[in-house]
Design a protein around this motif. Structure first.
Motif, mmCIF file in Angstrom:
data_model
loop_
_atom_site.group_PDB
_atom_site.id
_atom_site.type_symbol
_atom_site.label_atom_id
_atom_site.label_comp_id
_atom_site.label_asym_id
_atom_site.label_seq_id
_atom_site.Cartn_x
_atom_site.Cartn_y
_atom_site.Cartn_z
ATOM 1 N N SER A 1 -5.069 3.393 14.967
ATOM 2 C CA SER A 1 -5.878 2.511 14.118
ATOM 3 C C SER A 1 -6.521 3.283 12.973
ATOM 4 C CB SER A 1 -6.951 1.798 14.947
ATOM 5 O OG SER A 1 -7.981 2.682 15.338
ATOM 6 N N TYR B 1 -3.623 3.910 10.517
ATOM 7 C CA TYR B 1 -2.934 2.696 10.066
ATOM 8 C C TYR B 1 -3.100 2.400 8.575
ATOM 9 C CZ TYR B 1 -2.043 -2.356 9.659
ATOM 10 O OH TYR B 1 -1.612 -3.595 9.259
ATOM 11 N N LYS C 1 0.547 2.150 6.425
ATOM 12 C CA LYS C 1 1.075 0.924 5.826
ATOM 13 C C LYS C 1 1.226 1.038 4.312
ATOM 14 C CE LYS C 1 -3.304 -1.655 5.387
ATOM 15 N NZ LYS C 1 -3.980 -2.925 5.722
ATOM 16 N N SER D 1 -0.409 -4.218 13.305
ATOM 17 C CA SER D 1 -1.849 -3.979 13.221
ATOM 18 C C SER D 1 -2.360 -3.368 14.516
ATOM 19 C CB SER D 1 -2.587 -5.293 12.959
ATOM 20 O OG SER D 1 -2.546 -6.116 14.117
ATOM 21 N N GLU E 1 -4.912 -4.258 16.106
ATOM 22 C CA GLU E 1 -5.339 -5.364 16.962
ATOM 23 C C GLU E 1 -4.159 -5.905 17.767
ATOM 24 O OE1 GLU E 1 -8.112 -4.425 14.004
ATOM 25 O OE2 GLU E 1 -6.033 -5.089 13.689
ATOM 26 N N TYR E 2 -3.002 -5.993 17.114
ATOM 27 C CA TYR E 2 -1.812 -6.457 17.829
ATOM 28 C C TYR E 2 -1.440 -5.475 18.936
ATOM 29 C CZ TYR E 2 3.040 -7.166 19.019
ATOM 30 O OH TYR E 2 4.204 -7.338 19.737
#
Length: 449
Positions: free
Chosen positions: A94, A97, A101, A109, A111-112
């Motif tokens: 995270s 990330y 990206k 993500s 969160e996913y």
């Protein structure tokens, strides 16, 4: 004269009907780069290599549809009670990330990933399979396979396979034989070394299941010095990559087998790729690691699985510069949000086709086949080089094959006179001169009539 004209007109119309569907299919494929569906089950905590493999998986997560990260058990870690180690790795992801990206589309993500980070079977082997043994992991596997998605689901066993065994057990108990058959047909199982008796149970009772047990998973990984310089020094994900205790990244070949590089079709396990090469001749009784009690597997004899070919880990190692540099570049991505600060992969085009699909061509003995990489490009504007090579091991033709202009954008394959009814695999390798050099591949399979 009239009949000849009609014949020509009819032939032209027939040819048009033949070409149009192919063109439509090509146009559909041209813009579509296939992503494999992957569920990883891992016995985190048994050996640092699971954490190492997870870092590589996460930094390359844009190349896969990761549908499950499941903490499970194995013979070296016979019980689990939480996802804490996995959660720390996802937290490191995270932090990286936002940078990742910037460099490529498709990164999931955080969160996913947190939503699919679950517990599988928390006890060992077939002792934790059966009535009342459903787990969040086994339920997640069932849900993934049940999705209205034609792509198969690759369940990777970095430890034992009893979480997927529980999913299969439940489907057998609760659905019709036809529904069970449909469920099993979508599963692809890749088992690292065998770390429990559940793999033998699956192979014995459900022989139709696509089941690979990889036993040649060591000897391909980069050195400790390489890891220290290019991986561990790079931000939060590098910090989450532990020093090796035994061997480095023993579980990585599982997802490397399905890594969509253009080099291989993972369904065709004898083609060979970053995860190794496997035989379509099933082997009897591929045994698990020494930590599995022998009698626990022998009671399922005979059972059959797909196993490594005679090249062993050399089938992985032959691509070492490419997969090592891929990892290093992605770790560079993880620490900079400036696209221009890192290198990115070239795109290999084969005879005008821009996908990563395997191309199949027919040819006659004694003929020549023209191949072109025209249109290949590099997103950073780097200079790209070309290499065309004959890949002997998966080819059914065993003698040398001459390729003219093998380091040029266009090459010509000379089909030997004695190659009738044989196949010839040719690999296009495109690499740039960035830092580190990055590679793209295409494979041509020439069937000689």
């Amino acid at each position: 004269m009239k009949s000849v004209s009609l014949k020509i007109l009819f032939s032209s119309f027939s040819l048009l009907l033949f070409i149009q569907p192919l063109c439509a299919q090509h146009e559909e494929n041209r813009t579509h780069n296939y992503k494999p569906r992957v569920i990883n089950t891992t016995d985190l905590g048994a050996d640092p290599d699971d954490e190492q493999s997870m870092v590589r998986q996460l930094v390359s997560a844009n190349e896969f549809d990761i549908e499950g990260l499941i903490v499970a058990t194995g013979c070296w870690k016979k019980s689990q009670n939480n996802t804490d180690m996995l959660d720390k790795l996802v937290e490191a992801y995270s932090q990286a990330y936002p940078n990742l990206k910037t460099h490529a589309d498709g990164y999931p993500s955080p969160e996913y990933l947190k939503s699919i980070s679950v517990m599988g079977q928390d006890e060992y082997g077939m002792g934790d399979v059966g009535s009342g043994k459903d787990s969040p992991g086994s339920e997640l596997i069932i849900k993934a396979v049940d999705k209205d998605d034609p792509r198969p689901v690759w369940v990777m066993g970095w430890g034992g396979m009893n979480t997927v065994a529980q999913a299969i057990w439940k489907i057998q108990e609760t659905r019709s034989p036809a529904e069970l058959e449909t469920f099993l047909s979508k599963l692809r199982l890749f088992d690292i070394l065998g770390q429990g008796d559940s793999g033998a149970w699956i192979a014995k009772n459900f022989p139709e299941v696509f089941y690979i047990r990889a036993t040649e998973v060591y000897g391909w990984a980069p050195s400790d010095e390489y890891i220290d310089k290019h991986i561990q020094s790079h931000g939060p994900l590098g910090a989450a990559y532990p020093d090796r205790k035994y061997a480095t990244e023993g579980d990585t070949p599982a997802f490397m087998h399905v890594y969509p590089t253009g080099l291989n079709d993972p369904e065709q396990i004898d083609q060979g790729g970053w995860g190794g090469r496997f035989s379509f001749t099933k082997k009897e009784g591929i045994r698990s690691m020494s930590c599995v009690e022998k009698e626990n597997e022998t009671k399922y004899d005979p059972y059959y699985m797909y196993g490594n070919t005679s090249e062993g880990s050399e089938a992985i190692k032959r691509w070492s510069e490419a997969y090592n540099n891929d990892f290093a570049a992605r770790m560079d991505w993880s620490i900079t949000g400036d696209y221009s600060d890192a290198n990115h992969h070239p795109v290999a085009v084969l005879n005008g086709d821009e996908t990563r699909q395997i191309m199949k061509i027919k040819a006659a003995p004694g003929s020549t086949v023209a191949l072109s990489a025209a249109g290949s490009s590099d997103p950073d504007g780097n200079t790209i080089s070309y290499s065309w090579s004959f890949y002997d091991e998966p080819s059914s033709y065993d003698e040398p094959v001459k390729i003219q202009n093998s380091s040029s954008v266009s090459a010509t394959v000379e089909i030997p006179e004695d190659a009738g009814n044989k196949t010839i695999h040719v690999i296009l390798e495109v690499h740039d001169d960035g830092e580190p050099n990055l590679y793209a591949y295409r494979r041509v399979i020439i069937s000689v009539n």
